[in-house]
Write an enzyme that holds these catalytic residues in place. Structure first.
Site, PDB file in Angstrom:
ATOM      1  N   SER A  77      -2.148  -1.784   7.658  1.00 14.04           N
ATOM      2  CA  SER A  77      -0.870  -2.149   7.036  1.00 14.04           C
ATOM      3  C   SER A  77       0.266  -1.532   7.828  1.00 14.04           C
ATOM      4  CB  SER A  77      -0.819  -1.615   5.600  1.00 14.04           C
ATOM      5  OG  SER A  77       0.527  -1.633   5.167  1.00 14.04           O
TER       6      SER A  77
ATOM      7  N   HIS B 179      -1.609  -6.359   8.026  1.00 13.10           N
ATOM      8  CA  HIS B 179      -1.246  -6.524   6.616  1.00 13.10           C
ATOM      9  C   HIS B 179       0.246  -6.246   6.456  1.00 13.10           C
ATOM     10  CE1 HIS B 179      -2.194  -6.084   2.235  1.00 13.10           C
ATOM     11  NE2 HIS B 179      -1.347  -5.063   2.251  1.00 13.10           N
TER      12      HIS B 179
ATOM     13  N   ASP C 220       3.253  -5.713   3.863  1.00  7.23           N
ATOM     14  CA  ASP C 220       3.541  -5.363   2.467  1.00  7.23           C
ATOM     15  C   ASP C 220       4.960  -5.778   2.115  1.00  7.23           C
ATOM     16  OD1 ASP C 220       1.199  -4.035   1.324  1.00  7.23           O
ATOM     17  OD2 ASP C 220       1.457  -2.619   2.977  1.00  7.23           O
TER      18      ASP C 220
ATOM     19  N   MET D 295       7.856  -6.116  -0.506  1.00  2.00           N
ATOM     20  CA  MET D 295       8.275  -5.505  -1.784  1.00  2.00           C
ATOM     21  C   MET D 295       9.732  -5.843  -2.069  1.00  2.00           C
ATOM     22  SD  MET D 295       6.632  -1.724  -1.366  1.00  2.00           S
ATOM     23  CE  MET D 295       5.069  -1.445  -0.509  1.00  2.00           C
TER      24      MET D 295
ATOM     25  N   MET E 207      -6.248  -3.433  -6.053  1.00  2.00           N
ATOM     26  CA  MET E 207      -5.436  -2.272  -5.692  1.00  2.00           C
ATOM     27  C   MET E 207      -6.165  -1.002  -6.146  1.00  2.00           C
ATOM     28  SD  MET E 207      -2.862  -3.510  -4.135  1.00  2.00           S
ATOM     29  CE  MET E 207      -2.155  -1.902  -3.769  1.00  2.00           C
TER      30      MET E 207
ATOM     31  N   PHE F  49       3.948   2.041  -2.551  1.00  2.00           N
ATOM     32  CA  PHE F  49       4.100   3.057  -1.507  1.00  2.00           C
ATOM     33  C   PHE F  49       2.787   3.263  -0.755  1.00  2.00           C
ATOM     34  CE2 PHE F  49       6.942   3.886  -4.998  1.00  2.00           C
ATOM     35  CZ  PHE F  49       8.171   3.982  -4.352  1.00  2.00           C
TER      36      PHE F  49
ATOM     37  N   GLY G 281       0.240   5.942   1.366  1.00  8.63           N
ATOM     38  CA  GLY G 281      -0.104   7.355   1.301  1.00  8.63           C
ATOM     39  C   GLY G 281      -0.465   7.885  -0.074  1.00  8.63           C
TER      40      GLY G 281
ATOM     41  N   ASP H  94      -7.060  -2.277  -1.251  1.00  4.72           N
ATOM     42  CA  ASP H  94      -5.784  -1.805  -0.689  1.00  4.72           C
ATOM     43  C   ASP H  94      -5.352  -0.523  -1.390  1.00  4.72           C
ATOM     44  OD1 ASP H  94      -3.383  -1.683   0.652  1.00  4.72           O
ATOM     45  OD2 ASP H  94      -2.450  -3.362  -0.420  1.00  4.72           O
ATOM     46  N   GLY H  95      -5.046   0.492  -0.587  1.00  4.27           N
ATOM     47  CA  GLY H  95      -4.536   1.760  -1.117  1.00  4.27           C
ATOM     48  C   GLY H  95      -5.566   2.869  -1.043  1.00  4.27           C
TER      49      GLY H  95
ATOM     50  N   GLY I 267      -3.249   1.795   5.643  1.00  5.34           N
ATOM     51  CA  GLY I 267      -1.903   2.024   6.164  1.00  5.34           C
ATOM     52  C   GLY I 267      -1.767   3.375   6.821  1.00  5.34           C
ATOM     53  N   SER I 268      -1.595   4.411   5.995  1.00  2.00           N
ATOM     54  CA  SER I 268      -1.334   5.734   6.564  1.00  2.00           C
ATOM     55  C   SER I 268      -2.523   6.258   7.365  1.00  2.00           C
ATOM     56  CB  SER I 268      -0.947   6.720   5.456  1.00  2.00           C
ATOM     57  OG  SER I 268      -1.833   6.647   4.380  1.00  2.00           O
TER      58      SER I 268
END
Ligand code: DX5
Ligand code: ZN
Length: 220
Positions: free
Chosen positions: A8, A33, A35, A37, A137, A143, A145, A175-176, A197-198
């Protein structure tokens, strides 16, 4: 199904987006990916369809768009026109979500649907005919992280079972909070589309991190 990794870009460094994206591409990223928002569906704002055009000018890796917005149908045509291959609206965003998913299919896209952590897995059942992928999710969206909500594991097993019983070709995406420590377990539970992501873009070596993720998945 071959497991896919979609970094992401929410956690990329936009001072050198192209460099970060190219590093993830060299490592073997299967998708990127995006995101999206809108500060209504989630308490944060990111970017619109233009980011897909920017990404298309940087990479040939396919794009998926995670629409954390209250009016997904108004933007789906633009995201598809901008080169997004797979779209994940949220099931909670509209009471007539069937229309939303139908629109993606009518316009030639791959259709996903996303469920927040408290939304029952069984809600995807009426949509199954139209879906290519279901994304759960592991965190409340908004957000990067954040840490993984533990009940997600049971939800993955439940979803994979439901899909195996009714439409086995549908992917389970997550995701997440995905990281090097939990990715093998997530894969074992039935996930085959991983958003990270992170864990990717905040790592010291993006290329090596993506390669390592892919190795874990390919050897699992
Ligand atoms: C959160 C987003 C995620 C986010 C994941 O609302 O949907 O895609 O980028 O970030 P990590 O992998 O850091 O949890
Ligand atoms: Zn996302």
């Amino acid at each position: 199904m071959k497991p896919l990794l979609a970094p992401s870009i929410l956690s990329a460094n936009y001072a050198h987006l192209e460099e970060d994206v190219k590093a993830a591409e060299r490592g073997g990223a299967d998708y990127f990916h995006l995101d999206i928002m809108d500060s209504h569906f989630v308490p944060n704002i990111t970017f619109g369809p233009w980011i897909a055009k920017t990404m298309k000018s940087i990479t040939d890796v396919p794009l998926d768009a995670h629409l954390m917005i209250t009016k997904p149908r108004e933007y789906i045509p633009q995201f598809l026109d901008s080169g997004v291959e797979l779209i994940y609206p949220h099931i909670e965003a509209s009471y007539d979500v069937f229309r939303t998913v139908q629109l993606i299919k009518d316009l030639g896209g791959k259709a996903g649907i996303t469920l927040n952590p408290a939304t029952p897995v069984s809600t995807v059942f009426p949509l199954l005919d139209l879906l290519d992928s279901v994304m759960l999710m592991n965190v409340c969206p908004g957000f990067g992280g954040q840490s993984f909500i533990p009940s997600s594991m049971a939800r993955i097993t439940e979803l994979r079972q439901l899909l195996d019983d009714h439409k086995p070709s549908v992917r389970v995406a997550i995701d997440g909070g995905v990281n090097m420590d939990n990715i093998a377990e997530l894969h074992k539970a039935g996930v085959d589309f991983f958003i990270a992501g992170s864990a990717v873009f905040k790592s010291d070596n993006i290329e090596e991190t993506v390669r390592k993720f892919k190795e874990i998945l390919n050897n699992a």
